[in-house]
Motif scaffolding. Sequence first.
Motif, PDB file in Angstrom:
ATOM      1  N   THR A  41      36.163  40.774  36.445  1.00 18.23           N
ATOM      2  CA  THR A  41      35.874  41.471  37.693  1.00 18.23           C
ATOM      3  C   THR A  41      35.272  40.464  38.662  1.00 18.23           C
ATOM      4  N   ARG A  42      35.262  40.820  39.932  1.00 14.23           N
ATOM      5  CA  ARG A  42      34.631  39.931  40.913  1.00 14.23           C
ATOM      6  C   ARG A  42      33.150  39.760  40.585  1.00 14.23           C
ATOM      7  N   GLU A  43      32.521  40.803  40.086  1.00 10.25           N
ATOM      8  CA  GLU A  43      31.110  40.719  39.705  1.00 10.25           C
ATOM      9  C   GLU A  43      30.894  39.717  38.575  1.00 10.25           C
ATOM     10  N   ASP A  44      31.840  39.630  37.641  1.00 13.41           N
ATOM     11  CA  ASP A  44      31.744  38.635  36.569  1.00 13.41           C
ATOM     12  C   ASP A  44      31.732  37.223  37.146  1.00 13.41           C
ATOM     13  N   VAL A  45      32.601  36.988  38.108  1.00 17.06           N
ATOM     14  CA  VAL A  45      32.701  35.676  38.727  1.00 17.06           C
ATOM     15  C   VAL A  45      31.412  35.324  39.451  1.00 17.06           C
ATOM     16  N   VAL A  46      30.896  36.280  40.210  1.00 20.24           N
ATOM     17  CA  VAL A  46      29.669  36.036  40.975  1.00 20.24           C
ATOM     18  C   VAL A  46      28.495  35.802  40.033  1.00 20.24           C
ATOM     19  N   ALA A  47      28.393  36.602  38.977  1.00 16.90           N
ATOM     20  CA  ALA A  47      27.291  36.453  38.024  1.00 16.90           C
ATOM     21  C   ALA A  47      27.330  35.079  37.350  1.00 16.90           C
ATOM     22  N   ALA A  48      28.517  34.627  36.989  1.00 14.55           N
ATOM     23  CA  ALA A  48      28.640  33.307  36.364  1.00 14.55           C
ATOM     24  C   ALA A  48      28.242  32.212  37.341  1.00 14.55           C
ATOM     25  N   ALA A  49      28.619  32.365  38.593  1.00 13.86           N
ATOM     26  CA  ALA A  49      28.271  31.370  39.613  1.00 13.86           C
ATOM     27  C   ALA A  49      26.763  31.325  39.839  1.00 13.86           C
ATOM     28  N   VAL A  50      26.118  32.479  39.878  1.00 10.55           N
ATOM     29  CA  VAL A  50      24.667  32.532  40.046  1.00 10.55           C
ATOM     30  C   VAL A  50      23.974  31.832  38.875  1.00 10.55           C
ATOM     31  N   ALA A  51      24.457  32.081  37.663  1.00  8.72           N
ATOM     32  CA  ALA A  51      23.852  31.439  36.486  1.00  8.72           C
ATOM     33  C   ALA A  51      23.974  29.917  36.568  1.00  8.72           C
ATOM     34  N   LEU A  52      25.118  29.419  37.013  1.00  2.83           N
ATOM     35  CA  LEU A  52      25.299  27.974  37.159  1.00  2.83           C
ATOM     36  C   LEU A  52      24.350  27.403  38.208  1.00  2.83           C
ATOM     37  N   ALA A  53      24.245  28.086  39.350  1.00  4.11           N
ATOM     38  CA  ALA A  53      23.377  27.608  40.423  1.00  4.11           C
ATOM     39  C   ALA A  53      21.907  27.687  40.028  1.00  4.11           C
ATOM     40  N   ASP A  59      24.722  21.960  43.810  1.00  2.00           N
ATOM     41  CA  ASP A  59      25.504  20.764  43.470  1.00  2.00           C
ATOM     42  C   ASP A  59      26.292  20.969  42.178  1.00  2.00           C
ATOM     43  N   ALA A  60      25.802  21.875  41.340  1.00  2.00           N
ATOM     44  CA  ALA A  60      26.478  22.136  40.071  1.00  2.00           C
ATOM     45  C   ALA A  60      27.560  23.196  40.199  1.00  2.00           C
ATOM     46  N   LEU A  61      27.706  23.750  41.394  1.00  2.05           N
ATOM     47  CA  LEU A  61      28.620  24.876  41.579  1.00  2.05           C
ATOM     48  C   LEU A  61      29.983  24.398  42.067  1.00  2.05           C
ATOM     49  N   SER A  62      30.999  24.725  41.326  1.00  6.82           N
ATOM     50  CA  SER A  62      32.373  24.505  41.752  1.00  6.82           C
ATOM     51  C   SER A  62      33.222  25.597  41.123  1.00  6.82           C
ATOM     52  N   MET A  63      34.380  25.840  41.723  1.00 12.65           N
ATOM     53  CA  MET A  63      35.269  26.864  41.170  1.00 12.65           C
ATOM     54  C   MET A  63      35.681  26.488  39.744  1.00 12.65           C
ATOM     55  N   ARG A  64      35.877  25.199  39.514  1.00 19.74           N
ATOM     56  CA  ARG A  64      36.282  24.751  38.178  1.00 19.74           C
ATOM     57  C   ARG A  64      35.182  25.028  37.142  1.00 19.74           C
ATOM     58  N   ARG A  65      33.929  24.758  37.508  1.00 18.68           N
ATOM     59  CA  ARG A  65      32.840  24.995  36.565  1.00 18.68           C
ATOM     60  C   ARG A  65      32.624  26.487  36.313  1.00 18.68           C
TER      61      ARG A  65
END
Length: 257
Positions: A41-53, A59-65
């Motif tokens: 879900t879009r929420e899954d993507v956003v949650a994963a991005a927040v965890a990375l940041a 600086d650690a955030l990229s679509m690939r990561r």
Amino acid sequence: MTIDKQDGPYEVVRSPEVTRRLTLLWDPPEPKTRGRRATLTREDVVAAAVALADEGGLDALSMRRVASALNVGAMSLYTYVPGRTELIDLMIDRVYAEMDLPRAGTQWRPALAQYAREHWTLYQRHPWILQTNMWRAPLAPHVLDAQEAGLRTLIDAGPTERQVVEILGVVDNFVQGQARTVIAEDREKESTGLDSDAYWTSMSSFWVDFFDVERFPTMTRIWNAGAFDEPQGTFESSLERLLDSIELTVERARAGS
């Protein structure tokens, strides 16, 4: 409902990029999976991005990561989010939803204090927010909820509308500045192994070998008075002093009206 400006109508600019960006925040379309069952879900993507940041900053955030964290191909993320800029918009809106904002009808001082403390806590929890330009925060639902709550604390307290905007800007700058200082100090301590006291002790030879009392007489006077020996004010104590100053402005505005 439309918003009218005192100086008359103004030009409204719409571009495909801005429309896409705002639509994703306010009326997001369903991901097009071309008949396949969506695995995310879009929420899954956003949650994963927040965890990375949260762990490594923007600086650690990229679509690939983000894709790697979700065990999917990087291209599949574009089904949910057009790009990194839009993803950061969604991330900011998501974390702003965590705040417990002051309710309407609360007295202005405790309400404004709650507004400040909630932002302070938010920045400690998600320091990467301060890597973005806060003067260009996304026009997102929860971001505007926070601004509405802040403005609401003062709008009927006595100050004029312009003063309300100015006061809230001072509070925002204060909280962001305090948070940046604490975050930077924590990073320095982590990278060098020295806390603030240990660092200044390591630099103590400067005051004997290089400091010129004739060039810096005011600093010397304050030093001799022991004022620099006082511990740095905490966020809470500094906030109370700021609220005291705002209270004078509120009282003056009420007296003038």
